[in-house]
Design a protein around this motif. Structure first.
Motif, PDB file in Angstrom:
ATOM      1  N   UNK A   5      19.895  60.579  12.608  1.00 45.89           N
ATOM      2  CA  UNK A   5      19.913  61.180  14.090  1.00 45.89           C
ATOM      3  C   UNK A   5      20.738  60.496  14.882  1.00 45.89           C
ATOM      4  N   UNK A   6      21.042  59.281  15.085  1.00 44.12           N
ATOM      5  CA  UNK A   6      21.638  58.487  15.971  1.00 44.12           C
ATOM      6  C   UNK A   6      23.146  58.914  15.930  1.00 44.12           C
ATOM      7  N   UNK A   7      23.773  59.066  14.936  1.00 47.28           N
ATOM      8  CA  UNK A   7      25.048  59.610  14.632  1.00 47.28           C
ATOM      9  C   UNK A   7      25.295  60.907  15.155  1.00 47.28           C
ATOM     10  N   UNK A   8      24.332  61.932  14.833  1.00 43.77           N
ATOM     11  CA  UNK A   8      24.408  63.242  15.095  1.00 43.77           C
ATOM     12  C   UNK A   8      24.269  63.344  16.962  1.00 43.77           C
ATOM     13  N   UNK A   9      23.408  62.625  17.377  1.00 49.27           N
ATOM     14  CA  UNK A   9      23.343  62.377  18.972  1.00 49.27           C
ATOM     15  C   UNK A   9      24.493  61.983  19.648  1.00 49.27           C
ATOM     16  N   UNK A  10      25.203  60.897  19.087  1.00 54.35           N
ATOM     17  CA  UNK A  10      26.121  60.199  19.798  1.00 54.35           C
ATOM     18  C   UNK A  10      27.528  61.118  19.700  1.00 54.35           C
ATOM     19  N   UNK A  17      34.421  58.401  17.790  1.00 51.25           N
ATOM     20  CA  UNK A  17      33.907  57.888  16.551  1.00 51.25           C
ATOM     21  C   UNK A  17      33.896  56.530  16.304  1.00 51.25           C
ATOM     22  N   UNK A  18      34.724  55.623  16.912  1.00 51.30           N
ATOM     23  CA  UNK A  18      35.063  54.278  16.741  1.00 51.30           C
ATOM     24  C   UNK A  18      33.886  53.493  17.060  1.00 51.30           C
ATOM     25  N   UNK A  19      33.366  54.028  18.458  1.00 48.96           N
ATOM     26  CA  UNK A  19      32.221  53.425  19.242  1.00 48.96           C
ATOM     27  C   UNK A  19      30.811  53.731  18.119  1.00 48.96           C
ATOM     28  N   UNK A  20      30.814  54.943  17.578  1.00 45.62           N
ATOM     29  CA  UNK A  20      29.911  55.223  16.779  1.00 45.62           C
ATOM     30  C   UNK A  20      29.747  54.273  15.453  1.00 45.62           C
ATOM     31  N   UNK A  21      31.034  53.949  15.138  1.00 42.65           N
ATOM     32  CA  UNK A  21      31.181  53.200  14.076  1.00 42.65           C
ATOM     33  C   UNK A  21      30.574  51.997  14.147  1.00 42.65           C
ATOM     34  N   UNK A  22      30.919  51.210  15.361  1.00 43.61           N
ATOM     35  CA  UNK A  22      30.501  49.999  15.624  1.00 43.61           C
ATOM     36  C   UNK A  22      29.045  49.852  15.806  1.00 43.61           C
ATOM     37  N   UNK A  23      28.484  50.994  16.514  1.00 46.02           N
ATOM     38  CA  UNK A  23      27.001  50.964  16.941  1.00 46.02           C
ATOM     39  C   UNK A  23      26.230  51.024  15.467  1.00 46.02           C
ATOM     40  N   UNK A  24      26.729  51.826  14.346  1.00 46.55           N
ATOM     41  CA  UNK A  24      25.890  52.009  13.425  1.00 46.55           C
ATOM     42  C   UNK A  24      26.394  51.048  12.160  1.00 46.55           C
ATOM     43  N   UNK A  25      27.271  50.160  12.526  1.00 56.95           N
ATOM     44  CA  UNK A  25      27.994  49.259  11.694  1.00 56.95           C
ATOM     45  C   UNK A  25      28.346  49.816  10.222  1.00 56.95           C
ATOM     46  N   UNK A  26      29.082  50.813  10.440  1.00 55.03           N
ATOM     47  CA  UNK A  26      29.700  51.397   9.359  1.00 55.03           C
ATOM     48  C   UNK A  26      31.290  50.724   9.055  1.00 55.03           C
ATOM     49  N   UNK A  27      31.519  50.782   7.846  1.00 61.26           N
ATOM     50  CA  UNK A  27      32.581  49.727   7.484  1.00 61.26           C
ATOM     51  C   UNK A  27      33.977  50.574   8.036  1.00 61.26           C
ATOM     52  N   UNK A  28      34.131  51.983   7.741  1.00 61.34           N
ATOM     53  CA  UNK A  28      35.136  52.922   8.281  1.00 61.34           C
ATOM     54  C   UNK A  28      34.604  54.159   9.091  1.00 61.34           C
ATOM     55  N   UNK A  29      35.317  54.674   9.906  1.00 60.12           N
ATOM     56  CA  UNK A  29      35.233  55.555  10.637  1.00 60.12           C
ATOM     57  C   UNK A  29      34.505  56.815   9.659  1.00 60.12           C
ATOM     58  N   UNK A  30      35.130  56.961   8.571  1.00 58.33           N
ATOM     59  CA  UNK A  30      34.903  58.109   7.579  1.00 58.33           C
ATOM     60  C   UNK A  30      33.603  57.857   6.679  1.00 58.33           C
ATOM     61  N   UNK A  31      33.167  56.768   6.930  1.00 58.49           N
ATOM     62  CA  UNK A  31      31.992  56.497   6.284  1.00 58.49           C
ATOM     63  C   UNK A  31      30.677  57.204   6.906  1.00 58.49           C
ATOM     64  N   UNK A  32      30.966  57.756   8.135  1.00 58.28           N
ATOM     65  CA  UNK A  32      29.615  58.405   8.858  1.00 58.28           C
ATOM     66  C   UNK A  32      29.787  59.871   8.655  1.00 58.28           C
ATOM     67  N   UNK A  33      30.810  60.212   7.964  1.00 62.04           N
ATOM     68  CA  UNK A  33      31.042  61.883   8.069  1.00 62.04           C
ATOM     69  C   UNK A  33      29.763  62.244   6.958  1.00 62.04           C
TER      70      UNK A  33
END
Length: 58
Positions: A5-10, A17-33
Motif C-alpha cells: 500500500x505504501x509503495x502504491x500511494x507514494x 522511485x529512488x525515494x520510495x526505494x529508500x523509504x521501503x528499504x528495497x535493495x534496488x529500484x526494480x525490487x519494488x516493481x
C-alpha cells in the motif's frame, strides 16, 4: 500488505522511485516493481497529461 500500500500511494503521489526505494528499504529500484500496479485509470491519466502538454505548446 503495508509495504504494498505504501509503495502504491507514494508512486501515485509522484514520489521518485529512488525515494520510495529508500523509504521501503528495497535493495534496488526494480525490487519494488511487484508491488506496483498500473491501472486503466493510470494509463488514461498519463495519456491525458501528454495531450494537455501538447496543447499548451501549440
Amino acid at each position: 500488505m503495508l509495504r504494498h500500500s505504501t509503495i502504491i500511494r507514494l508512486r501515485r503521489a509522484g514520489v521518485d522511485r529512488r525515494v520510495v526505494q529508500e523509504i521501503t528499504r528495497h535493495v534496488s529500484v526494480t525490487s519494488q516493481d511487484p508491488y506496483s500496479h498500473v491501472t486503466d485509470s493510470d494509463k488514461r491519466e498519463a495519456v491525458q497529461m501528454v495531450a494537455r502538454r501538447r496543447q499548451s505548446r501549440s
